[in-house]
Design a protein around this motif. Structure first.
Motif, short mmCIF file in Angstrom:
data_model
loop_
_atom_site.label_atom_id
_atom_site.label_comp_id
_atom_site.label_asym_id
_atom_site.label_seq_id
_atom_site.Cartn_x
_atom_site.Cartn_y
_atom_site.Cartn_z
N GLU A 28 -18.06 3.59 -2.23
CA GLU A 28 -17.14 4.67 -1.88
C GLU A 28 -16.47 4.41 -0.54
O GLU A 28 -15.27 4.66 -0.38
CB GLU A 28 -17.88 6.02 -1.86
CG GLU A 28 -16.98 7.21 -1.66
CD GLU A 28 -15.95 7.38 -2.77
OE1 GLU A 28 -14.80 7.73 -2.45
OE2 GLU A 28 -16.29 7.16 -3.95
N GLN A 29 -17.22 3.88 0.41
CA GLN A 29 -16.65 3.55 1.72
C GLN A 29 -15.56 2.49 1.59
O GLN A 29 -14.51 2.57 2.22
CB GLN A 29 -17.74 3.05 2.67
CG GLN A 29 -18.73 4.11 3.08
CD GLN A 29 -19.94 3.55 3.80
OE1 GLN A 29 -20.16 2.34 3.84
NE2 GLN A 29 -20.74 4.43 4.38
N GLU A 30 -15.80 1.49 0.75
CA GLU A 30 -14.82 0.44 0.55
C GLU A 30 -13.57 0.96 -0.17
O GLU A 30 -12.46 0.51 0.10
CB GLU A 30 -15.44 -0.74 -0.21
CG GLU A 30 -16.54 -1.45 0.55
CD GLU A 30 -16.09 -1.95 1.91
OE1 GLU A 30 -14.97 -2.47 2.04
OE2 GLU A 30 -16.87 -1.80 2.87
N ILE A 31 -13.76 1.88 -1.08
CA ILE A 31 -12.62 2.50 -1.76
C ILE A 31 -11.73 3.23 -0.75
O ILE A 31 -10.51 3.13 -0.79
CB ILE A 31 -13.10 3.45 -2.89
CG1 ILE A 31 -13.71 2.63 -4.03
CG2 ILE A 31 -11.97 4.33 -3.39
CD1 ILE A 31 -14.46 3.45 -5.06
N VAL A 32 -12.37 3.93 0.18
CA VAL A 32 -11.61 4.64 1.22
C VAL A 32 -10.84 3.64 2.08
O VAL A 32 -9.67 3.87 2.42
CB VAL A 32 -12.56 5.51 2.09
CG1 VAL A 32 -11.86 6.04 3.32
CG2 VAL A 32 -13.14 6.64 1.26
N VAL A 33 -11.47 2.51 2.41
CA VAL A 33 -10.79 1.48 3.20
C VAL A 33 -9.57 0.95 2.45
O VAL A 33 -8.49 0.81 3.02
CB VAL A 33 -11.76 0.32 3.54
CG1 VAL A 33 -11.01 -0.87 4.11
CG2 VAL A 33 -12.83 0.79 4.51
N MET A 34 -9.74 0.66 1.16
CA MET A 34 -8.63 0.12 0.36
C MET A 34 -7.48 1.12 0.28
O MET A 34 -6.32 0.75 0.41
CB MET A 34 -9.11 -0.24 -1.05
CG MET A 34 -10.16 -1.34 -1.09
SD MET A 34 -9.63 -2.88 -0.36
CE MET A 34 -8.53 -3.46 -1.60
N LYS A 35 -7.80 2.39 0.07
CA LYS A 35 -6.74 3.40 0.01
C LYS A 35 -6.06 3.55 1.36
O LYS A 35 -4.85 3.80 1.44
CB LYS A 35 -7.31 4.74 -0.47
CG LYS A 35 -7.66 4.73 -1.94
CD LYS A 35 -8.19 6.06 -2.41
CE LYS A 35 -8.46 6.04 -3.91
NZ LYS A 35 -8.98 7.31 -4.40
N GLY A 36 -6.82 3.38 2.42
CA GLY A 36 -6.24 3.44 3.76
C GLY A 36 -5.26 2.31 4.01
O GLY A 36 -4.25 2.48 4.70
N LEU A 37 -5.53 1.15 3.43
CA LEU A 37 -4.61 0.02 3.58
C LEU A 37 -3.24 0.34 2.99
O LEU A 37 -2.22 -0.07 3.53
CB LEU A 37 -5.18 -1.23 2.91
CG LEU A 37 -6.35 -1.90 3.61
CD1 LEU A 37 -6.89 -3.03 2.75
CD2 LEU A 37 -5.94 -2.41 4.97
N LEU A 38 -3.24 1.05 1.89
CA LEU A 38 -1.95 1.41 1.27
C LEU A 38 -1.16 2.36 2.15
O LEU A 38 0.08 2.33 2.14
CB LEU A 38 -2.18 2.04 -0.11
CG LEU A 38 -2.62 1.09 -1.21
CD1 LEU A 38 -2.96 1.88 -2.46
CD2 LEU A 38 -1.55 0.07 -1.51
N THR A 48 3.56 -7.23 -4.06
CA THR A 48 2.42 -7.86 -4.73
C THR A 48 1.11 -7.46 -4.05
O THR A 48 0.11 -7.21 -4.73
CB THR A 48 2.59 -9.38 -4.73
OG1 THR A 48 3.84 -9.70 -5.35
CG2 THR A 48 1.48 -10.07 -5.50
N LEU A 49 1.10 -7.39 -2.74
CA LEU A 49 -0.10 -6.97 -2.01
C LEU A 49 -0.46 -5.53 -2.35
O LEU A 49 -1.64 -5.20 -2.54
CB LEU A 49 0.11 -7.14 -0.51
CG LEU A 49 -1.10 -6.84 0.37
CD1 LEU A 49 -2.28 -7.72 0.00
CD2 LEU A 49 -0.74 -7.04 1.83
N ASP A 50 0.54 -4.67 -2.46
CA ASP A 50 0.29 -3.28 -2.87
C ASP A 50 -0.39 -3.23 -4.24
O ASP A 50 -1.35 -2.50 -4.45
CB ASP A 50 1.58 -2.48 -2.91
CG ASP A 50 2.05 -2.02 -1.55
OD1 ASP A 50 1.30 -2.21 -0.57
OD2 ASP A 50 3.16 -1.47 -1.47
N ILE A 51 0.12 -4.01 -5.17
CA ILE A 51 -0.45 -4.05 -6.52
C ILE A 51 -1.88 -4.56 -6.48
O ILE A 51 -2.77 -4.01 -7.14
CB ILE A 51 0.42 -4.90 -7.46
CG1 ILE A 51 1.77 -4.21 -7.69
CG2 ILE A 51 -0.29 -5.17 -8.79
CD1 ILE A 51 2.81 -5.09 -8.38
N LEU A 52 -2.14 -5.59 -5.68
CA LEU A 52 -3.49 -6.13 -5.55
C LEU A 52 -4.45 -5.09 -4.99
O LEU A 52 -5.56 -4.91 -5.50
CB LEU A 52 -3.47 -7.37 -4.67
CG LEU A 52 -4.83 -8.01 -4.38
CD1 LEU A 52 -5.46 -8.52 -5.67
CD2 LEU A 52 -4.66 -9.15 -3.38
#
Length: 94
Positions: free
Chosen positions: A12-22, A56-60
């Motif tokens: 869950e923490q990593e999911i939050v990090v990934m969403k934050g990147l977007l 492409t990075l957004d899609i990844l």
């Protein structure tokens, strides 16, 4: 075959990090290159490559987030089903 250990809290923490990147990605001001010549052409090519890389990075990132969410949900679902089966077995042995 090796075991896969999933910690839903870390996931869950990593999911939050990934969403934050977007939400916090680097943005650039779109400008127009008005000069003519080879340098101008190359700068336009760089802009196209940058825009493609950014999309492409957004899609990844989006696909990675979906994968992590699915892994988390599958783990939780499997854990709950296993607990229900064990509960039934425990009740049946009494």
């Amino acid at each position: 075959m090796n075991e896969v250990h999933i910690d839903p809290i870390i996931l869950e923490q990593e999911i939050v990090v990934m969403k934050g990147l977007l939400n916090t990605k680097i943005t650039r001001l779109k400008g127009s290159i008005s000069n003519k010549g080879k340098a101008s052409e190359k700068m336009k090519e760089v802009q196209v490559y940058y825009d493609t890389l950014n999309k492409t990075l957004d899609i990844l990132i989006q696909n990675t987030t979906i994968f992590l969410e699915n892994a988390r949900d599958a783990y939780i679902d499997t854990d709950e089903k296993s607990a229900a089966v064990l509960n039934q077995l425990m009740e049946g042995s009494e």
